[in-house]
Design a protein around this motif. Structure first.
Motif, short mmCIF file in Angstrom:
data_model
loop_
_atom_site.label_atom_id
_atom_site.label_comp_id
_atom_site.label_asym_id
_atom_site.label_seq_id
_atom_site.Cartn_x
_atom_site.Cartn_y
_atom_site.Cartn_z
N THR A 8 -51.84 -25.90 -20.10
CA THR A 8 -50.78 -27.17 -20.88
C THR A 8 -51.92 -28.10 -21.39
OG1 THR A 8 -49.35 -26.25 -20.01
CG2 THR A 8 -48.77 -28.13 -20.90
N THR A 9 -52.87 -28.22 -20.54
CA THR A 9 -53.80 -29.75 -21.05
C THR A 9 -54.49 -29.16 -22.08
OG1 THR A 9 -53.68 -30.46 -18.48
CG2 THR A 9 -55.31 -31.05 -20.58
N ASN B 201 -52.32 -29.02 -25.05
CA ASN B 201 -51.55 -30.30 -25.84
C ASN B 201 -53.32 -30.80 -26.70
OD1 ASN B 201 -49.09 -29.74 -25.18
ND2 ASN B 201 -49.51 -30.52 -23.44
N ARG B 202 -54.06 -30.66 -26.11
CA ARG B 202 -55.20 -31.38 -26.16
C ARG B 202 -55.90 -30.56 -27.57
NH1 ARG B 202 -59.92 -31.16 -22.35
NH2 ARG B 202 -58.48 -32.38 -21.37
N LEU C 169 -53.83 -29.49 -30.52
CA LEU C 169 -52.85 -29.89 -30.88
C LEU C 169 -52.28 -31.21 -31.35
CD1 LEU C 169 -49.48 -28.62 -28.93
CD2 LEU C 169 -50.98 -27.81 -31.36
N ARG C 170 -53.22 -31.81 -30.22
CA ARG C 170 -53.00 -33.61 -30.79
C ARG C 170 -54.83 -33.04 -32.10
NH1 ARG C 170 -54.48 -35.55 -25.58
NH2 ARG C 170 -53.11 -34.72 -24.38
#
Length: 114
Positions: free
Chosen positions: A19-20, A23-24, A26-27
């Motif tokens: 997940t981390t 999300n990284r 995607l950012r």
């Protein structure tokens, strides 16, 4: 029981890690982030090109001076030639010169108009 706890903990850790990472990533793929990355790379490339161009110009200048010295030695020119004195132009024309004779009857006196 210990095995189930181990695998449960391993699964949770893998989920948090995945997940981390997602999300990284995607950012990093947001338009603002992509624009900032592109701008930074463009600035770096510009600085690199400028440094290379300045280095090239300095190399050309050094080699040009070296080649001029070689040619001067080959031609027997060892001292710098004296430059002619700069030409001076008159700031005010000579009104007594025949080409400036004024045959007009116009008066430059402003008080005559009133």
């Amino acid at each position: 029981m210990f095995r189930r706890t181990f695998w449960f903990t391993t699964g949770v850790a893998a989920g948090v890690w995945a997940t981390t990472k997602v999300n990284r990533k995607l950012r990093q793929l947001t338009p603002e982030s992509l624009a900032a990355t592109a701008a930074n790379k463009a600035l770096e490339t510009g600085h690199r090109l400028k440094d290379r161009a300045v280095g090239f110009a300095l190399d050309v200048r050094d080699n040009m001076a070296q080649r001029e010295a070689e040619l001067g030695d080959a031609l027997g020119i060892t001292n710098d030639p004296e430059l002619p004195a700069p030409r001076r132009y008159a700031a005010i024309e000579n009104r007594n010169d025949p080409k400036y004779i004024d045959d007009t009857t116009y008066s430059y006196n402003r008080n005559e108009d009133h």
